[in-house]
Design a protein around this motif. Structure first.
Motif, mmCIF file in Angstrom:
data_model
loop_
_atom_site.group_PDB
_atom_site.id
_atom_site.type_symbol
_atom_site.label_atom_id
_atom_site.label_comp_id
_atom_site.label_asym_id
_atom_site.label_seq_id
_atom_site.Cartn_x
_atom_site.Cartn_y
_atom_site.Cartn_z
ATOM 1 N N PHE A 51 -39.005 6.521 -18.917
ATOM 2 C CA PHE A 51 -38.231 5.919 -20.004
ATOM 3 C C PHE A 51 -36.870 5.390 -19.557
ATOM 4 N N LEU A 52 -36.503 5.695 -18.299
ATOM 5 C CA LEU A 52 -35.225 5.183 -17.802
ATOM 6 C C LEU A 52 -35.450 3.765 -17.270
ATOM 7 N N ASP A 53 -35.688 2.880 -18.203
ATOM 8 C CA ASP A 53 -36.047 1.506 -17.865
ATOM 9 C C ASP A 53 -35.812 0.651 -19.112
ATOM 10 N N PRO A 54 -35.092 -0.458 -18.969
ATOM 11 C CA PRO A 54 -34.800 -1.278 -20.154
ATOM 12 C C PRO A 54 -36.052 -1.866 -20.810
ATOM 13 N N GLY A 59 -35.673 -5.373 -27.426
ATOM 14 C CA GLY A 59 -35.023 -6.653 -27.132
ATOM 15 C C GLY A 59 -34.004 -7.068 -28.185
ATOM 16 N N ARG A 60 -33.992 -6.374 -29.309
ATOM 17 C CA ARG A 60 -33.018 -6.731 -30.357
ATOM 18 C C ARG A 60 -31.843 -5.763 -30.365
ATOM 19 N N ALA A 61 -32.145 -4.465 -30.419
ATOM 20 C CA ALA A 61 -31.067 -3.468 -30.482
ATOM 21 C C ALA A 61 -30.523 -3.216 -29.073
ATOM 22 N N LYS A 62 -29.253 -2.798 -29.017
ATOM 23 C CA LYS A 62 -28.605 -2.496 -27.747
ATOM 24 C C LYS A 62 -29.131 -1.173 -27.187
ATOM 25 N N ASN A 63 -29.507 -0.271 -28.119
ATOM 26 C CA ASN A 63 -29.937 1.074 -27.718
ATOM 27 C C ASN A 63 -31.245 1.435 -28.399
ATOM 28 N N ALA A 76 -37.081 0.593 -30.059
ATOM 29 C CA ALA A 76 -38.000 0.753 -28.931
ATOM 30 C C ALA A 76 -39.319 0.041 -29.203
ATOM 31 N N ARG A 77 -40.024 -0.272 -28.134
ATOM 32 C CA ARG A 77 -41.395 -0.765 -28.295
ATOM 33 C C ARG A 77 -42.296 -0.077 -27.270
ATOM 34 N N GLY A 78 -43.565 0.036 -27.641
ATOM 35 C CA GLY A 78 -44.523 0.707 -26.760
ATOM 36 C C GLY A 78 -45.687 1.172 -27.612
ATOM 37 N N ASN A 79 -46.703 1.774 -26.982
ATOM 38 C CA ASN A 79 -47.812 2.261 -27.802
ATOM 39 C C ASN A 79 -47.434 3.581 -28.458
ATOM 40 N N ARG A 80 -48.301 4.039 -29.358
ATOM 41 C CA ARG A 80 -47.913 5.161 -30.189
ATOM 42 C C ARG A 80 -47.598 6.419 -29.382
ATOM 43 N N ALA A 117 -28.699 9.792 -32.377
ATOM 44 C CA ALA A 117 -28.664 9.998 -30.926
ATOM 45 C C ALA A 117 -29.223 8.724 -30.312
ATOM 46 N N SER A 118 -28.649 8.291 -29.204
ATOM 47 C CA SER A 118 -29.173 7.072 -28.602
ATOM 48 C C SER A 118 -29.383 7.205 -27.103
ATOM 49 N N LEU A 119 -30.307 6.382 -26.627
ATOM 50 C CA LEU A 119 -30.555 6.264 -25.191
ATOM 51 C C LEU A 119 -30.162 4.845 -24.810
ATOM 52 N N ARG A 120 -29.257 4.727 -23.854
ATOM 53 C CA ARG A 120 -28.760 3.412 -23.450
ATOM 54 C C ARG A 120 -29.213 3.125 -22.026
ATOM 55 N N THR A 121 -30.227 2.277 -21.923
ATOM 56 C CA THR A 121 -30.787 2.010 -20.597
ATOM 57 C C THR A 121 -30.284 0.705 -19.997
ATOM 58 N N MET A 122 -29.469 -0.021 -20.775
ATOM 59 C CA MET A 122 -28.923 -1.281 -20.256
ATOM 60 C C MET A 122 -27.750 -0.985 -19.325
#
Ligand code: SIN
Ligand code: FE
Length: 293
Positions: A51-54, A59-63, A76-80, A117-122
């Motif tokens: 998950f440590l990958d942008p 693509g819309r939200a910063k986090n 986030a996007r991905g499968n369920r 809580a957020s994860l910021r990978t950018m």
């Protein structure tokens, strides 16, 4: 020796903090210092490293963020199955962060509630934004659509960079100096403007005079390039595998570089503070000569 950063050798998320430690932590945070915990890490389980990958960003939200009130994951996007794992990881950071704050500062407990809580990978340096959203300029946190009505913004950060990169901040002068410098330049709120902003849906609830001044302070700092260059400040690199906390509505900060960080926002009602007279509300009220809530 840093004046704005106080380090503590804790290495557990639920430390048994004795009274002197609590006192030391409260003193530092409520003076607007950053509490740095270089020996505390947020541990990712093996398969969570992916998950440590942008690429997980929509693509819309910063986090990517987890809202504890609704239990939903945003941005986030991905499968369920992936999204469930991602959410479980961010939710674990949420729980551990709140546990840490509660263990260090038991007095806060009845007065706090955990927000997102957020994860910021950018990567910090690659974020392209307008000057107002540019967090590489020194600022205190204040958000146009989210008035706090004096509630404090305490944030817990964890650098989880897998390649050992530090997250580098600039930390600026203390809030009393900052407020004294900028207050004379800040326009007073116009009568009726708070109701209008709420009516137009620009703010989610009415913007109090306190929120007005905090927002204008945030903007005035970021807009002043001379201040950005010449203000008293220090650069500090938070190590990969470390945690730090600050009242980000009080600590002047700027993110200069780094990638892969978790952040937890905790809102604290003013009566929960050990010494409310040192907080931004009390300081701004002294300068304004009136109540701001
Ligand atoms: C901020 O809160 O201004 C940014 C912090 C960071 O991205 O390190
Ligand atoms: Fe900020």
């Amino acid at each position: 020796m840093s004046r704005q950063i106080v380090s503590l050798e804790l290495n557990r998320w639920q430390p048994a903090a004795d009274a002197p430690t609590t006192q030391q932590v409260a003193d530092a945070l409520e003076a607007g210092q950053v509490l740095y915990l270089p020996r505390l890490a947020f541990q990712l389980r093996g398969e969570e490293q992916r998950f440590l990958d942008p690429r997980w960003s929509d693509g819309r939200a910063k986090n990517i963020s987890h809202d504890p009130a609704t239990g939903t994951l945003k941005g986030a996007r991905g499968n369920r199955a992936d999204l469930e794992d991602l959410q479980a990881m961010v939710a674990r950071f949420h729980r551990q962060s709140l546990g840490l704050v509660g263990a260090l500062l038991p007095h806060y407990l009845p007065h706090l509630h955990g927000a997102r809580a957020s994860l910021r990978t950018m990567a910090v340096a690659r974020r392209k934004t307008s000057w107002r959203k540019d967090d590489s300029r020194l600022h205190v946190d204040a958000f146009p659509s989210r008035p706090t009505h004096g509630e404090r913004i305490l944030r817990v950060f964890a650098n989880v960079n897998p390649r050992g990169a530090e997250r580098v901040w600039r930390v600026g002068e203390a809030f009393p100096q900052l407020a004294e410098r900028f207050f004379p330049r800040l326009k007073a709120p116009l009568p009726g403007s708070a109701a209008l902003l709420a009516l137009l849906g620009i703010t989610k609830t009415r913007r109090s005079p306190y929120d007005h001044y905090m927002l204008h302070l945030h903007d005035a700092m970021k807009a002043d390039l001379k201040y950005q260059r010449e203000a008293p400040q220090e650069r500090f690199g938070f190590a990969a595998g470390s945690v730090w906390l600050c009242f980000s509505d009080q600590t002047s900060h700027a993110a200069m570089s780094g990638q892969h960080m978790f952040e937890q926002t905790v809102h604290l009602a003013v009566p929960g503070l050990y010494d409310a007279s040192r907080g931004p509300l009390a300081i701004l009220e002294r300068l304004a000569g009136r109540k701001l809530i």
